[in-house]
Design a protein around this motif. Structure first.
Motif, PDB file in Angstrom:
ATOM      1  N   HIS A  42      -4.945   7.240  -0.802  1.00 50.56           N
ATOM      2  CA  HIS A  42      -4.274   7.369  -2.105  1.00 50.56           C
ATOM      3  C   HIS A  42      -5.282   7.776  -3.171  1.00 50.56           C
ATOM      4  CE1 HIS A  42      -0.280   6.117  -1.088  1.00 50.56           C
ATOM      5  NE2 HIS A  42      -0.619   4.882  -0.737  1.00 50.56           N
ATOM      6  N   ARG A  43      -6.448   7.139  -3.194  1.00 52.21           N
ATOM      7  CA  ARG A  43      -7.446   7.406  -4.222  1.00 52.21           C
ATOM      8  C   ARG A  43      -8.000   8.819  -4.102  1.00 52.21           C
ATOM      9  NH1 ARG A  43     -10.850   3.753  -2.089  1.00 52.21           N
ATOM     10  NH2 ARG A  43     -12.507   4.109  -3.613  1.00 52.21           N
ATOM     11  N   PRO A  57       0.126   2.840  -5.161  1.00 51.85           N
ATOM     12  CA  PRO A  57       0.109   4.144  -5.840  1.00 51.85           C
ATOM     13  C   PRO A  57       0.334   4.057  -7.351  1.00 51.85           C
ATOM     14  CG  PRO A  57       1.318   4.316  -3.790  1.00 51.85           C
ATOM     15  CD  PRO A  57       1.041   2.846  -4.003  1.00 51.85           C
ATOM     16  N   TYR A  66       0.818  -1.217   0.000  1.00 51.50           N
ATOM     17  CA  TYR A  66       0.000   0.000   0.000  1.00 51.50           C
ATOM     18  C   TYR A  66       0.852   1.267   0.000  1.00 51.50           C
ATOM     19  CZ  TYR A  66      -4.184  -2.780   0.462  1.00 51.50           C
ATOM     20  OH  TYR A  66      -5.197  -3.667   0.224  1.00 51.50           O
ATOM     21  N   ASP A  67       2.074   1.169   0.482  1.00 51.59           N
ATOM     22  CA  ASP A  67       2.957   2.342   0.464  1.00 51.59           C
ATOM     23  C   ASP A  67       3.602   2.560  -0.904  1.00 51.59           C
ATOM     24  OD1 ASP A  67       2.513   3.026   3.114  1.00 51.59           O
ATOM     25  OD2 ASP A  67       4.225   1.871   3.860  1.00 51.59           O
ATOM     26  N   LYS A 126      -5.073   3.454   3.930  1.00 52.58           N
ATOM     27  CA  LYS A 126      -4.036   3.948   3.022  1.00 52.58           C
ATOM     28  C   LYS A 126      -4.514   3.927   1.576  1.00 52.58           C
ATOM     29  CE  LYS A 126       0.167   2.939   5.694  1.00 52.58           C
ATOM     30  NZ  LYS A 126       1.432   2.171   5.729  1.00 52.58           N
ATOM     31  N   ARG A 151      -6.275  11.351  -3.058  1.00 52.95           N
ATOM     32  CA  ARG A 151      -5.221  12.230  -3.611  1.00 52.95           C
ATOM     33  C   ARG A 151      -5.203  12.155  -5.127  1.00 52.95           C
ATOM     34  NH1 ARG A 151      -2.348   9.861   1.044  1.00 52.95           N
ATOM     35  NH2 ARG A 151      -2.328  11.448   2.697  1.00 52.95           N
ATOM     36  N   TRP A 152      -5.477  10.980  -5.687  1.00 57.76           N
ATOM     37  CA  TRP A 152      -5.557  10.888  -7.144  1.00 57.76           C
ATOM     38  C   TRP A 152      -6.669  11.788  -7.684  1.00 57.76           C
ATOM     39  CZ3 TRP A 152      -5.782   4.776  -7.376  1.00 57.76           C
ATOM     40  CH2 TRP A 152      -4.561   4.266  -6.911  1.00 57.76           C
ATOM     41  N   SER A 173      -2.559   4.416 -10.018  1.00 56.28           N
ATOM     42  CA  SER A 173      -3.228   5.701 -10.283  1.00 56.28           C
ATOM     43  C   SER A 173      -3.474   5.921 -11.771  1.00 56.28           C
ATOM     44  CB  SER A 173      -2.400   6.862  -9.727  1.00 56.28           C
ATOM     45  OG  SER A 173      -1.143   6.940 -10.387  1.00 56.28           O
TER      46      SER A 173
END
Length: 354
Positions: free
Chosen positions: A136-137, A95, A90-91, A132, A139-140, A98
Motif C-alpha cells: 500500500h505504501r 489504506p 490491511y485491506d 500488504k 502505491r501511495w 494514505s
C-alpha cells in the motif's frame, strides 16, 4: 557495469513522518481489534513484538515468526481468531492512512530514469510490517510493487535495518550482484551506518545540496540531486568491500537467511530438479554447503585458533554429491542442518575473537 540500487521508502521515496504515522497506524489497528482485545493490551504487545523484531539476529526465523511469538501470547488470543479482522484491516482500513503521507515529486522521475539505465532496484524498507501494508505504501508513493526486483517485508526477511545482515540478506535474495551497489536512504541509524558497516556505498538523502565524498564516508544530498550525482560518479568506487569483521559476520548470517527465504515456498520436486544433467540440484547444493561447513570450515577455524602456522588440507568436495547420494536426502532437513552448522561456525568465530 550494472548498478544495484537499494532504495529506502519512508521519507526517501514517500513523505511519511513516521512520528505521526506510526501512532495513527497503531490506533487504527487497536480500534479494529477492540472487540477482541483491550487497546492497552494490544499496544503493549505491539511495542514488545516490534522491539523483538529489531533485536532479532536469528537467521532461521522470519521477523513475522519473531513478532507472532511475542505478540499473540501477550494478547492471549490465537492468530486464527484474529486473522479475518487483521486481513480486513490491511485491506480496507490501512489504506485510509494514505492521507498522512504525500508523494515526493522527484521520486518517480528518478526511479524511471534509473530503470532506463538498466539498474537493478530493490525497495530496502525496514521489514517490520506485513506485505500488504508495505505494498500500500509503495502505491501511495506512486509505484507498483511488481516494478521492483525485491521489496522487503516481515514475512520473508530475518533482520531489521539496524543490522548489517539485513543489507547482506537483500543482496543474497538478489543473487549477490557482482557490480556496484548503492544504498539510498534518509536515516543515518537505519539506512546509512548499517549499510556502511557491511561495506556498501551510501547516499544520505537530506535537504543539503549533493556532495561527493569517498565511499566510506558516503555522499549526501537531495533526492532530486541523485541522478546528477550518479551520472558523474565513478561506479567502480561503489563496488562493495566485505572485509571487516562486522561485514564477514553479516554475510555469514545472511547466506542461510536468504536461502531460508528463497526455499520456503518451493515444492518437494523442485529440490531434486537439475536444470541440465551437468548441474547440481538444489538439494545437492544445500547438502554440500552443510558438509563443507561441518567438515572443512569449522576444522579450519579450530586449526587457526590452535596453531600459529596450521596445515589445512582441502579434500575434493566436488565428488561428494555422488559419493554421498545427496539427491535422496530431505531438502528441508538438510537446510535445517546447514542452519545449525552455520550457527556453530559463527559461535566458533566469536569465541576466537573474544
Amino acid at each position: 557495469m550494472t548498478l544495484t540500487l537499494l532504495l529506502d521508502l519512508d521519507d526517501t521515496l514517500l513523505n511519511t513522518n513516521l512520528e505521526s504515522f506510526i501512532p495513527a497506524y497503531f490506533q487504527a489497528l487497536a480500534r479494529e481489534l477492540a472487540p477482541q482485545i483491550a487497546p492497552e493490551i494490544m499496544f503493549r504487545a505491539l511495542i514488545s513484538g516490534t522491539q523483538k523484531m529489531n533485536e532479532s539476529e536469528d537467521f532461521s526465523h522470519t521477523l513475522q515468526d519473531v513478532f507472532d511469538a511475542e505478540f499473540f501470547p501477550q494478547i492471549n488470543t490465537p492468530h486464527d481468531l484474529l486473522e479475518t479482522a487483521i486481513e480486513n484491516f490491511y485491506d480496507n482500513i490501512f489504506p485510509g492512512l494514505s492521507g498522512l503521507t504525500s508523494q515526493k515529486p522527484e521520486a518517480k522521475p528518478f526511479v524511471e530514469w534509473a530503470f532506463s539505465q538498466g539498474y537493478r532496484i530493490a525497495i530496502a524498507t525496514d521489514p517490520l510490517l506485513p506485505r500488504k501494508a508495505t505494498y500500500h505504501r509503495l502505491r501511495w508513493a506512486g509505484f507498483e510493487p511488481e516494478q521492483f526486483e525485491l521489496v522487503s517485508t516481515y514475512d520473508h526477511f530475518h533482520f531489521s535495518k539496524t543490522h548489517p545482515a539485513y543489507y547482506a540478506e537483500v543482496l543474497g535474495r538478489m543473487g549477490w550482484p557482482d557490480g556496484p551497489v548503492l544504498m539510498v536512504g534518509n536515516d543515518m541509524e537505519r539506512d546509512i551506518r548499517p549499510a556502511q558497516m557491511l561495506g556498501l556505498a551510501t547516499y544520505h538523502v537530506d535537504d543539503e545540496s549533493a556532495s561527493k565524498s569517498g565511499p566510506e564516508a558516503g555522499a549526501r544530498g537531495k533526492l532530486s540531486d541523485l541522478r546528477l550525482w550518479l551520472e558523474s560518479a565513478d561506479l567502480s568506487a561503489l563496488i562493495p568491500s566485505f572485509k571487516s569483521r562486522e561485514s564477514v559476520l553479516a554475510v555469514l548470517s545472511a547466506i542461510p537467511a536468504a536461502m531460508n527465504g528463497l526455499t520456503c515456498r518451493i515444492d518437494l520436486a523442485a529440490w531434486a530438479h537439475k536444470p541440465t544433467p551437468d548441474d547440481w540440484a538444489l538439494i545437492e547444493v544445500i547438502c554440500h554447503l552443510r558438509d563443507t561447513e561441518r567438515e572443512i570450515n569449522q576444522m579450519q577455524i579450530k586449526l587457526f585458533a590452535e596453531q600459529s602456522e596450521p596445515f589445512i588440507p582441502r579434500p575434493d568436495t566436488s565428488v561428494w554429491a555422488s559419493q554421498r547420494n545427496y539427491l535422496h536426502e530431505n531438502g528441508l532437513s538438510a537446510l535445517k542442518e546447514f542452519n545449525d552448522a552455520r550457527r556453530e561456525t559463527m559461535d566458533l568465530l566469536k569465541e576466537c575473537h573474544d
